[in-house]
Design a protein around this motif. Structure first.
Motif: not given
Length: 198
Positions: A27, A30-31, A39, A42, A106, A162, A166
């Protein structure tokens, strides 16, 4: 369930959900690579898959794995192999999911849900939670309660990973930094397998 046992269950759910592991490393990556909004499926898949795993373990699957150690070993090997594959994909990622990289995306809701069934940390968490907090007096009710607590606690915990990823997007927009970040995340994901496979 008494208040002190419920508090212990809540604490266990929080600590096991927020600490580093395969889901949270993925995560975070993915962020960084896709942002928070992309995301979300997910994150939701992790919660749904883990709650389903908790129900399965609480309703007898955990006992089946204990009775047949070779099944447990096969699950560990399959899960470890898949985690290594995911670690490789993360480590080799070189873009932030831009349109030019059509292959980069993602994990989907269904992929994240299915992943919980081969995630060694998820199995350890599920078996431990049911062994400690389910009750022989009220088997179904206690399984539902454990699953409900994890369902409530899990999403905010995984969302924080996440969100942190980000927040790093601006810093990691430099391709060299992103490359080394993804390599580090791939290595951490691969390393997260070791304690669970021993």
């Amino acid at each position: 369930m008494s208040a002190d046992i419920f508090l212990a269950l809540f604490t266990f759910a929080f600590v096991s959900s927020v600490t580093p592991g395969p889901n949270n490393f993925m995560l975070l990556a993915s962020g960084v690579n896709f942002g928070f909004r992309r995301t979300i499926p997910h994150m939701l898949g992790i919660g749904a898959g883990f709650v389903a795993l908790l129900f399965a373990v609480g309703l007898g699957l955990g006992a089946l794995l204990t009775a047949y150690p070779e099944l447990n070993l096969a699950l560990k090997i399959a899960g470890g192999g898949y985690l290594l594959y995911l670690a490789w994909r993360i480590a080799m990622s070189r873009s932030m999911g831009a349109d030019k990289d059509a292959k980069a995306r993602p994990m989907t809701f269904l992929e994240a849900t299915a992943f919980q069934w081969v995630n060694p940390k998820a199995w350890v968490m599920a078996v431990t939670a049911m062994a400690l907090y389910s009750s022989a007096d009220r088997p179904f009710g206690s399984v539902v309660l454990v699953a409900l607590v994890f369902g409530i606690v899990n999403l905010p915990c995984v969302s924080s990973w996440t969100a942190f990823g980000t927040a790093l997007r601006g810093f990691l927009s430099d391709p060299v930094r992103l490359k080394w970040f993804n390599i580090a995340m791939g290595l951490l994901l691969a390393a997260s397998i070791w304690p669970m496979l021993r």
